[in-house]
Design a protein around this motif. Structure first.
Motif, PDB file in Angstrom:
ATOM      1  N   UNK A   1       0.840  -1.140   0.040  1.00  0.00           N
ATOM      2  CA  UNK A   1       0.023   0.161   0.136  1.00  0.00           C
ATOM      3  C   UNK A   1       0.931   1.266   0.101  1.00  0.00           C
ATOM      4  N   UNK A   2       0.225   2.293  -0.306  1.00  0.00           N
ATOM      5  CA  UNK A   2       0.942   3.704  -0.221  1.00  0.00           C
ATOM      6  C   UNK A   2       0.349   4.516   0.895  1.00  0.00           C
TER       7      UNK A   2
ATOM      8  N   UNK B   1      -5.730   2.117  -5.728  1.00  0.00           N
ATOM      9  CA  UNK B   1      -4.663   2.068  -4.797  1.00  0.00           C
ATOM     10  C   UNK B   1      -5.286   1.991  -3.424  1.00  0.00           C
ATOM     11  N   UNK B   2      -4.532   0.987  -2.732  1.00  0.00           N
ATOM     12  CA  UNK B   2      -4.778   0.802  -1.116  1.00  0.00           C
ATOM     13  C   UNK B   2      -3.847   1.839  -0.361  1.00  0.00           C
TER      14      UNK B   2
ATOM     15  N   UNK C   1     -17.297   7.742  -7.018  1.00  0.00           N
ATOM     16  CA  UNK C   1     -18.636   6.881  -7.304  1.00  0.00           C
ATOM     17  C   UNK C   1     -18.245   5.576  -7.800  1.00  0.00           C
ATOM     18  N   UNK C   2     -17.085   5.561  -8.563  1.00  0.00           N
ATOM     19  CA  UNK C   2     -16.681   4.141  -8.883  1.00  0.00           C
ATOM     20  C   UNK C   2     -16.193   3.249  -7.825  1.00  0.00           C
ATOM     21  N   UNK C   3     -15.276   3.846  -6.943  1.00  0.00           N
ATOM     22  CA  UNK C   3     -14.876   3.155  -5.707  1.00  0.00           C
ATOM     23  C   UNK C   3     -16.415   2.740  -4.905  1.00  0.00           C
TER      24      UNK C   3
ATOM     25  N   UNK D   1      -0.424   8.717  -9.220  1.00  0.00           N
ATOM     26  CA  UNK D   1      -0.381   7.483  -9.582  1.00  0.00           C
ATOM     27  C   UNK D   1       0.774   7.409 -10.767  1.00  0.00           C
ATOM     28  N   UNK D   2       0.645   8.126 -11.780  1.00  0.00           N
ATOM     29  CA  UNK D   2       1.699   8.062 -12.932  1.00  0.00           C
ATOM     30  C   UNK D   2       3.203   8.223 -12.489  1.00  0.00           C
ATOM     31  N   UNK D   3       3.239   8.960 -11.232  1.00  0.00           N
ATOM     32  CA  UNK D   3       4.614   8.921 -10.920  1.00  0.00           C
ATOM     33  C   UNK D   3       5.062   7.672 -10.213  1.00  0.00           C
TER      34      UNK D   3
END
Length: 352
Positions: free
Chosen positions: A17-18, A112-113, A199-201, A309-311
């Motif tokens: 996880x981050x 991402x967690x 909302x997706x989550x 996230x890209x980084x």
């Protein structure tokens, strides 16, 4: 050039996880943060030490130092069990005193967690008269507004710069997102205000138990494993307001989470606009020198997350500071060798 292995694979995959700070720190400068990671430099300055000390003082104002500790160092479950105990203690402090600090929280943002610690959660005008020592019936709230505060240390009387304010706001919004999705009964009541929170989550994790089981599976944790008699004894001693038989029947990650979730579900809370605050405190006195109140913005959070996230996943080259923020480079230890400065032909001589 892009690396073969992503920064996440190199430095965070072992955890699974981050941290929220992992997503926020690159906002200052991705190139600088990459240097820190690749060279395994853990920045720790006297100013940072004073900030840590101030946070500890604030925490002890609301709860005494805890002697809870990992008893079985071979157990992957115990560190998370301790965090669940801290959550349970935090909810009880909210009910009893209307404030809790250093509240651990975790969950997902999109794919991402994430794990983080909320500086401060408080209730407006909380009641102190309804406390009952039995967890099975001690919650009897009226409706109270829920507020989130992130405390930042200031080493000058000047107002924080735009970059500092941005990262602080994004950090607190991550915490609010995690909290609402950890306790979905709160989010469901506030759809008119927080209708745009991932909302997706929310759809993917429609079942509260589903996201919890998914998190355990991702970190290879056994939610049903009994934590043993020593940990049970520690739980009972550290939170004596909860009956021993209640702890005995919930001596596992699943059990403790059920206690936390049931306790929070009985809180009659509401979330309103401008319920997020960044409090900048003097590093020596702890006094608040500047406050910034704001509302949740999913647009801002999503844009910041996409960049982070890209980084972390090597989807593009890290980005350094733009020309108007080159003043940041004056205090950077990588200034002389920075490939971004050379590429852009910046000269870190500008004033903020």
């Amino acid at each position: 050039m892009l690396k073969e292995s992503s920064l996440f694979q190199l430095f965070r995959k072992h955890k699974g996880y981050l941290n929220v700070t992992d997503l926020v720190l690159p906002l200052w400068c991705e190139v600088q943060h990459e240097y820190y990671l690749l060279r395994r430099i853990k920045k720790k300055t006297p100013k940072m030490e004073r900030g840590i000390k101030l946070h500890q003082i604030l925490e002890y104002e609301t709860s005494p130092p805890s002697e809870r500790r990992v008893l079985d160092r071979t157990s992957k479950e115990e560190p998370w069990a301790l965090r669940l105990l801290r959550q349970l203690e935090g909810i009880m402090l909210l009910q009893k005193n209307g404030i809790t600090r250093e509240f651990p929280i975790w969950g997902y943002y999109k794919e991402s967690s994430i794990f983080g610690i909320i500086d401060e959660i408080s209730l407006n005008n909380p009641s102190k008269s309804n406390f009952n020592s039995d967890i099975r019936n001690y919650f009897n709230f009226k409706m109270y507004d829920l507020s989130f505060v992130d405390n930042k240390t200031r080493f000058s009387s000047r107002k924080p710069g735009a970059s500092q304010i941005l990262s602080s706001k994004v950090q607190l919004m991550y915490y609010v997102h995690l909290f609402l999705n950890y306790f979905p009964s709160l989010g469901e009541k506030q759809q008119s205000i927080f209708r745009d929170i991932s909302p997706t989550y929310s759809n993917r994790l429609h079942s509260q138990s589903h996201w919890w089981n998914m998190f355990l599976s991702q970190l290879s944790l056994d939610g049903t494993k009994d934590l043993g008699p020593k940990f049970l004894e520690q739980s009972i001693l550290s939170i004596p307001d909860i009956p021993e038989d209640v702890f005995a029947g919930h001596n596992s990650l699943n059990g403790l989470y059920a206690l936390v979730f049931a306790s929070a579900k009985k809180l009659h809370l509401r979330l309103t606009d401008d319920n997020l605050t960044i409090a900048y405190r003097n590093d020596k006195t702890g006094e608040v020198v500047y406050k910034d109140k704001f509302s949740f913005s999913n647009k801002l959070l999503e844009a910041s997350y996409t960049k982070a996230y890209q980084f972390w996943h090597n989807l593009r080259e890290p980005e350094g500071v733009p020309a108007e923020e080159v003043y940041k480079c004056r205090s950077c230890e990588f200034q002389k060798e920075c490939w971004w400065l050379k590429k852009k032909q910046y000269y870190p001589l500008s004033s903020p």
